[in-house]
Design an enzyme around this catalytic site. Structure first.
Site, PDB file in Angstrom:
ATOM      1  N   HIS A   1      45.110  35.985  41.410  1.00 26.30           N
ATOM      2  CA  HIS A   1      44.237  35.028  40.729  1.00 26.30           C
ATOM      3  C   HIS A   1      43.388  35.754  39.692  1.00 26.30           C
ATOM      4  O   HIS A   1      43.637  36.922  39.375  1.00 26.30           O
ATOM      5  CB  HIS A   1      43.395  34.248  41.749  1.00 26.30           C
ATOM      6  CG  HIS A   1      42.486  35.095  42.573  1.00 26.30           C
ATOM      7  ND1 HIS A   1      41.160  35.259  42.282  1.00 26.30           N
ATOM      8  CD2 HIS A   1      42.719  35.836  43.685  1.00 26.30           C
ATOM      9  CE1 HIS A   1      40.617  36.046  43.184  1.00 26.30           C
ATOM     10  NE2 HIS A   1      41.543  36.415  44.039  1.00 26.30           N
ATOM     11  N   ALA A   2      42.420  35.047  39.145  1.00 23.31           N
ATOM     12  CA  ALA A   2      41.762  35.550  37.938  1.00 23.31           C
ATOM     13  C   ALA A   2      41.048  36.895  38.132  1.00 23.31           C
ATOM     14  O   ALA A   2      41.156  37.772  37.275  1.00 23.31           O
ATOM     15  CB  ALA A   2      40.786  34.502  37.403  1.00 23.31           C
TER      16      ALA A   2
END
Lengths: 136, 96
Positions: free
Chosen positions: B18-19
């Site tokens: 994820h980010a």
């Protein structure tokens, strides 16, 4: 990056987006956010934006990102066109901020504005079209 | 001398790439001289772009290939691979 970045939004959208940005890109350059509220007069809005433009200016102009074309934050930001070296891009999103924070090559203000508008559009997706089937 | 190194790693984080881990990955990439690419199945993306890495939608357990071309390719692949495989603790605030 030599071009400054200021986000002007309804309420604290911009502040919160910068908080999200910094959680992802921990060494992001300093961007500035202006919150526009119903309680401010136009003069107060202009003063708040002007102060951030001063802070962000590094000699090559400022890119102003607003949340929505036609909204007050955009309209007030647009009132600085012609007074200062700035360009306004509407419809800010997090991919645009991540890209600005990690850009390696220098661009002119005009080129940067067009580039980041296109980048922001390109990163709006119907997610299921990108991930047609679950991997797990 | 320029080397090319490519190895496969399995995403360890319960939240996938994820980010925030993608941001850490890109920060790490910027410290290497080598050009870094990340591949999932037949799709290869620029390892220096957070959004490109996110576009791979690599969930936990996904095999990702890391390819480095440059003088520090071996070290880059080892360090980046360790980051991909890290089973990071999930903070109470959720993902990123």
């Amino acid at each position: 990056m030599k071009i400054g970045v200021v986000i002007v939004t309804h309420y604290e959208l911009g502040e919160q987006m910068l908080q999200a940005l910094r959680s992802i890109i921990t060494d992001a350059p300093e961007f500035y956010a202006v919150s526009i509220t119903n309680q401010q007069s136009v003069d107060e809005m202009r003063e708040a934006i002007s102060k951030c433009l001063d802070q962000a200016e590094a000699g090559h102009g400022v890119l102003v990102l607003t949340d929505m074309f036609g909204g007050t934050p955009s309209n007030v930001a647009l009132s600085f066109l012609g007074e200062r070296e700035l360009e306004v891009v509407t419809g800010v999103n997090l991919p645009m901020l991540i890209k600005l924070a990690t850009l390696r090559n220098e661009k002119s203000l005009d080129d940067l504005a067009s580039f980041i508008r296109d980048y922001g559009k390109r990163n709006i997706s119907v997610a299921s079209e990108l991930v047609p089937e679950r991997d797990t | 001398m320029s080397d090319e190194v490519e190895r496969e790693f399995v995403v360890g984080s319960p939240l996938g790439m994820h980010a925030r881990p993608a941001g850490r990955f890109v920060a790490l990439v910027s410290g290497f001289e080598s050009e870094i690419s990340v591949g999932k199945n037949d799709e290869w993306v620029n390892g220096a772009s957070v959004l490109s890495i996110l576009s791979l939608a690599a969930a936990q357990g996904t095999p990702l290939r890391i390819r480095a071309v440059g003088t520090d390719a071996e070290r880059a692949v080892s360090e980046l691979g360790a980051l991909v495989e890290a089973d990071e603790e999930v903070p109470s605030g959720g993902g990123g």
